[in-house]
Design a protein around this motif. Sequence first.
Motif, PDB file in Angstrom:
ATOM      1  N   ILE A 296       0.844  -1.202   0.000  1.00 16.63           N
ATOM      2  CA  ILE A 296       0.000   0.000   0.000  1.00 16.63           C
ATOM      3  C   ILE A 296       0.874   1.245   0.000  1.00 16.63           C
ATOM      4  O   ILE A 296       0.620   2.217  -0.748  1.00 16.63           O
ATOM      5  CB  ILE A 296      -0.939  -0.014   1.225  1.00 16.63           C
ATOM      6  N   ASP A 297       1.902   1.256   0.841  1.00 16.81           N
ATOM      7  CA  ASP A 297       2.808   2.411   0.909  1.00 16.81           C
ATOM      8  C   ASP A 297       3.533   2.633  -0.424  1.00 16.81           C
ATOM      9  O   ASP A 297       3.883   3.760  -0.776  1.00 16.81           O
ATOM     10  CB  ASP A 297       3.841   2.201   2.020  1.00 16.81           C
ATOM     11  N   ARG A 298       3.742   1.560  -1.146  1.00 13.04           N
ATOM     12  CA  ARG A 298       4.423   1.640  -2.437  1.00 13.04           C
ATOM     13  C   ARG A 298       3.479   2.110  -3.534  1.00 13.04           C
ATOM     14  O   ARG A 298       3.905   2.451  -4.636  1.00 13.04           O
ATOM     15  CB  ARG A 298       4.980   0.257  -2.772  1.00 13.04           C
ATOM     16  N   GLY A 299       2.163   2.145  -3.243  1.00 14.71           N
ATOM     17  CA  GLY A 299       1.189   2.618  -4.219  1.00 14.71           C
ATOM     18  C   GLY A 299       0.733   1.569  -5.208  1.00 14.71           C
ATOM     19  O   GLY A 299       0.450   1.874  -6.375  1.00 14.71           O
ATOM     20  N   VAL A 300       0.638   0.302  -4.749  1.00 14.90           N
ATOM     21  CA  VAL A 300       0.233  -0.773  -5.639  1.00 14.90           C
ATOM     22  C   VAL A 300      -1.186  -0.531  -6.160  1.00 14.90           C
ATOM     23  O   VAL A 300      -2.044   0.032  -5.460  1.00 14.90           O
ATOM     24  CB  VAL A 300       0.314  -2.136  -4.910  1.00 14.90           C
ATOM     25  N   THR A 301      -1.439  -0.944  -7.390  1.00 15.49           N
ATOM     26  CA  THR A 301      -2.775  -0.830  -7.972  1.00 15.49           C
ATOM     27  C   THR A 301      -3.703  -1.851  -7.320  1.00 15.49           C
ATOM     28  O   THR A 301      -3.330  -3.008  -7.120  1.00 15.49           O
ATOM     29  CB  THR A 301      -2.717  -1.091  -9.489  1.00 15.49           C
ATOM     30  N   LEU A 302      -4.925  -1.420  -6.990  1.00 14.30           N
ATOM     31  CA  LEU A 302      -5.894  -2.295  -6.327  1.00 14.30           C
ATOM     32  C   LEU A 302      -6.830  -2.919  -7.358  1.00 14.30           C
ATOM     33  O   LEU A 302      -7.275  -2.256  -8.307  1.00 14.30           O
ATOM     34  CB  LEU A 302      -6.690  -1.511  -5.299  1.00 14.30           C
TER      35      LEU A 302
END
Length: 221
Positions: free
Chosen positions: A71-77
């Motif tokens: 999440i902190d890395r900005g992964v696509t959901l």
Amino acid sequence: MAVYRFRVSFEEFDEIVREVDIKTTQTFEDLHRAIQGSVGYSPEKSSSFYVSSDHWIKGDEIAYLPNQRKIDRGVTLMEKAKLSNFIDDPHQKFYYIYNFDRPFDFHVQLIKIILENEPGKVYPFIFKSTGEAPKLIENNGAVSYLLQAKEKPEDFDFMNEAGFEAEDADELEAMTARDFNAGEKAEDAPGDDDDKDSDDYAEHGDDDEDYSIDDSKDDDY
């Protein structure tokens, strides 16, 4: 509205296959839930799709229930990612990992694009299902799996075909042992040919005695 048809297979058990029809506007979460529904697993597990090369090398990640680091890395959901936004190839591949706590790896490949969806059909739709998925077993939080054994042709049962009963087995074994011992004795016993050779030798020996030289005749000269 167009429909994608994906072929989904276990990486370790490629004979287990599902084909899933899903609208181009639906999300990776919809595809994730359709796949897990088709194999009987809970979709509520941390999982990810990866945009893949032709050789199944993982690229960009699309995650469901990601950990904090992702999440902190900005992964696509998954729930926010439409399928059409990640498909550039008519044979697009995705590497898919289900349940990072006890992972199963899948190969997901686009195999067909259907230009119009069928009215009244609910998507995602399982178009084809081949093979029984391994059964997951949970025990005190630990997860293992059981793969259904393949059926094999029955071996030819000579005993049953010959009409033998269970109680005949001991008798058959004893008969076999007797035949084996008799064969050994026959090999060890002297043969008739050996006796005949001995007799012939004795007869020839007698003939030699008849033709022996009498040295006493030399004294006459």
